[in-house]
Each structure stands twice: as C-alpha cells, then as structure tokens.
Scaffold this motif. Structure first.
Motif, short mmCIF file in Angstrom:
data_model
loop_
_atom_site.label_atom_id
_atom_site.label_comp_id
_atom_site.label_asym_id
_atom_site.label_seq_id
_atom_site.Cartn_x
_atom_site.Cartn_y
_atom_site.Cartn_z
N CYS A 1 75.82 3.61 109.08
CA CYS A 1 75.71 3.63 107.62
C CYS A 1 77.01 4.10 106.97
CB CYS A 1 74.57 4.56 107.19
SG CYS A 1 72.92 3.98 107.63
N MET A 2 77.62 5.13 107.53
CA MET A 2 78.86 5.68 106.97
C MET A 2 79.99 4.67 106.99
SD MET A 2 79.00 9.59 108.43
CE MET A 2 80.69 9.78 107.85
N LEU B 1 66.29 13.45 104.10
CA LEU B 1 65.49 12.22 104.13
C LEU B 1 65.16 11.71 105.53
CD1 LEU B 1 67.30 10.21 101.28
CD2 LEU B 1 65.21 11.58 101.10
N SER B 2 65.69 12.33 106.57
CA SER B 2 65.50 11.80 107.93
C SER B 2 64.03 11.68 108.31
CB SER B 2 66.21 12.70 108.95
OG SER B 2 67.60 12.47 108.91
N LEU C 1 78.23 14.01 102.57
CA LEU C 1 77.14 13.25 101.97
C LEU C 1 76.12 12.83 103.03
CD1 LEU C 1 75.75 11.78 99.66
CD2 LEU C 1 77.34 9.87 99.99
N MET C 2 76.60 12.37 104.19
CA MET C 2 75.68 11.95 105.23
C MET C 2 74.88 13.13 105.78
SD MET C 2 74.10 9.81 106.93
CE MET C 2 74.90 8.32 106.35
N ARG C 3 75.50 14.32 105.87
CA ARG C 3 74.75 15.50 106.33
C ARG C 3 73.62 15.83 105.36
NH1 ARG C 3 79.89 17.72 107.60
NH2 ARG C 3 79.79 19.05 105.74
N ARG C 4 73.88 15.69 104.05
CA ARG C 4 72.83 15.96 103.07
C ARG C 4 71.68 14.94 103.19
NH1 ARG C 4 77.33 16.73 99.58
NH2 ARG C 4 76.93 14.73 98.52
N ILE C 5 72.04 13.68 103.42
CA ILE C 5 71.02 12.64 103.57
C ILE C 5 70.19 12.90 104.83
CG2 ILE C 5 70.64 10.19 104.02
CD1 ILE C 5 73.12 9.62 102.29
N ASP D 1 64.72 5.43 118.21
CA ASP D 1 64.79 6.43 119.28
C ASP D 1 65.73 7.58 118.88
OD1 ASP D 1 64.69 3.93 121.94
OD2 ASP D 1 63.09 4.89 120.76
N GLU D 2 65.37 8.79 119.32
CA GLU D 2 66.16 9.98 118.97
C GLU D 2 67.62 9.85 119.39
OE1 GLU D 2 63.49 12.79 117.04
OE2 GLU D 2 65.64 12.87 117.48
N ASP D 3 67.84 9.26 120.56
CA ASP D 3 69.20 9.24 121.10
C ASP D 3 70.14 8.26 120.38
OD1 ASP D 3 68.74 7.05 123.98
OD2 ASP D 3 67.82 7.07 122.00
N VAL D 4 69.60 7.42 119.47
CA VAL D 4 70.47 6.48 118.75
C VAL D 4 70.48 6.74 117.24
CG1 VAL D 4 70.23 4.67 120.48
CG2 VAL D 4 68.65 4.75 118.53
N ARG D 5 69.76 7.76 116.80
CA ARG D 5 69.70 8.02 115.36
C ARG D 5 71.06 8.43 114.80
NH1 ARG D 5 63.83 11.07 114.32
NH2 ARG D 5 62.55 9.31 115.02
N MET D 6 71.80 9.24 115.57
CA MET D 6 73.13 9.64 115.09
C MET D 6 74.06 8.44 115.00
SD MET D 6 74.34 12.49 114.06
CE MET D 6 75.51 11.97 112.82
N ASP D 7 73.93 7.53 115.96
CA ASP D 7 74.72 6.31 115.94
C ASP D 7 74.39 5.46 114.72
OD1 ASP D 7 74.82 3.17 117.41
OD2 ASP D 7 76.60 4.42 117.25
#
Length: 240
Positions: free
Chosen positions: A202-203, A180-181, A172-176, A191-197
């Motif tokens: 959220c998960m 929508l990113s 689900l998070m991969r689809r979001i 910042d790009e380096d903290v977006r995955m975090d």
C-alpha cells in the motif's frame, strides 16, 4: 611557495562520532566549506595559511599549511570529542530513599511556562529530526545563510526531503495499522505472515498519501480494499 593548491582532506574522530558538516575555514583567505557524510572535503590554500575545523561536538582545531603539506596536498585531521564537565551541584533537599519520608520532606511547585510570563510560545506538532534538518538545510537555520546554497549544490537538501517524505509515509501507515487493521482483516482475510508485506504494498502506491492522509476511516478503507484486490491478484499470479 606562494602557489595556491587544492587540498583533499578527511576528518576522522577517535570517538567514532559523525563527521558530516564539520566547518572547514581558511582563516587566511576567508574560504569556507563543510565535510560530506564521509568526512571528506576540498580546500584551496597556500603555504602558511591557517585552516580551522569547528563543530559543536568536537574541540576546535587549527592547522597551519607547511611545506610538507604543500607537497602531499592531503590533509588528515583527527578531532577530539567536546566534553563539557560540570561541577557537582546539590539541588534541593537530600532524599533518603524512603518514599513516604521523602514525600513529606519535599516541596513542589508547578513549573513556570511561557504563558505565565506573557510570552507567546509554540504549541504545535514537534518536528522530526529529518524535518529539523530540512529546515536548517533550506533556510540556514537563521545562522548560516550559505547553507541553502551549499546544500542545494551538493544535493543534500534533496536527500533530506526524501527522508522526510519516507518518515511521513511510515508514520501514516503505522496509524492506519493500529486503528483499522482488526476491522479490515475481518472482511479481507490475509495470513498473518504476509500482512506487513501488504502494508508495504500500500505504501508503495504513488497515491498513498493523497488517498489516506487527513482522510476519514471510510476513505482509507476504500483505498485499502482496492490495494487488497491488487495484492491478492499479484500473489496468485506469482504462485502460478
């Protein structure tokens, strides 16, 4: 020597294959168990009992309980990989490697599907590996009704359910992220380096699936904005 003892055993594979869920059957007393994720098992047996080890990926093996084994009460079982060798078969016409020539030299027909022969087939979403394991663990897969009982006792069913839950959250998070990113981070800079975090943040929310699964983009964005505010506040507090 008619005494019955409990053996502690381990199944190992020279090919380093997975040795979990190997069937261990005392053919003499009709007792049954399976190996755990480390290949370990326990089996009650007596002198001259025959223990069978069986699995799809291994060659079946039988061990007769000897006097020495009765004294050690330990079984170390080496299983060989099951390799099915097929005879060489030539199917269709020989191809030369010349694409234009081979196209003219081949005959293609549309494959037959289950509708062509009047069979009702399944057209829904294919299950993941964890979902298939969960079905087998809770129903026996239609072959071994003992599996749901054994898996319930060992806790394996609970472990597989957790794998399925994590897989669904991750999908689900991969689809979001893919859908929508770009739109989200235009209005909510990060910042790009903290977006995955941030996405993992959220998960981790216990309401993540309820808030985002099968919801509209607007509903998902509302949830993400709420988590964004919390995430930024947490980072600010940590820096201070």
């Amino acid at each position: 020597m008619a005494q019955t003892v409990e053996f502690h055993g381990t199944v190992v594979s020279d090919a380093h294959l997975d040795t979990e869920n190997i069937h261990v059957i005392n053919q003499t007393s009709q007792r049954y168990t399976t190996t755990n994720k480390d290949g370990h098992f326990k089996m009650v047996a007596k002198l001259n009992d025959t223990i069978m080890f069986s699995s799809i990926q291994f060659v079946p093996k039988s061990i007769v309980i000897s006097t020495e084994l009765m004294q050690s009460k330990i079984l170390l079982v080496h299983l060989e990989e099951q390799i099915n060798v097929l005879n060489e078969v030539l199917v269709g016409k020989v191809l030369t490697g010349d694409l234009l020539s081979d196209i003219q030299n081949t005959e293609g027909k549309a494959p037959i599907n289950f509708y062509d022969v009047g069979i009702v087939g399944y057209t829904g979403k294919q299950a993941t590996q964890s979902e298939r394991r969960l079905h087998e663990a809770t129903t026996g897969g239609g072959f071994m009704p003992l599996n749901p009982i054994l898996n319930g006792i060992s806790g394996r069913t609970k472990e597989i359910k957790e794998h399925v839950r994590i897989e669904r959250k991750d999908a689900l998070m991969r689809r979001i992220r893919s859908g929508l990113s770009d739109e989200f981070f235009v209005l909510n800079p990060l910042d790009e380096d903290v977006r995955m975090d941030y996405f993992y943040f959220c998960m981790d929310d216990k309401d993540f699936m309820n808030a985002c699964n099968n919801k509209t983009d607007l509903e998902v964005l509302v949830f993400m904005e709420k988590k964004y505010v919390q995430y930024v506040q947490n980072r600010t507090q940590n820096k201070n």
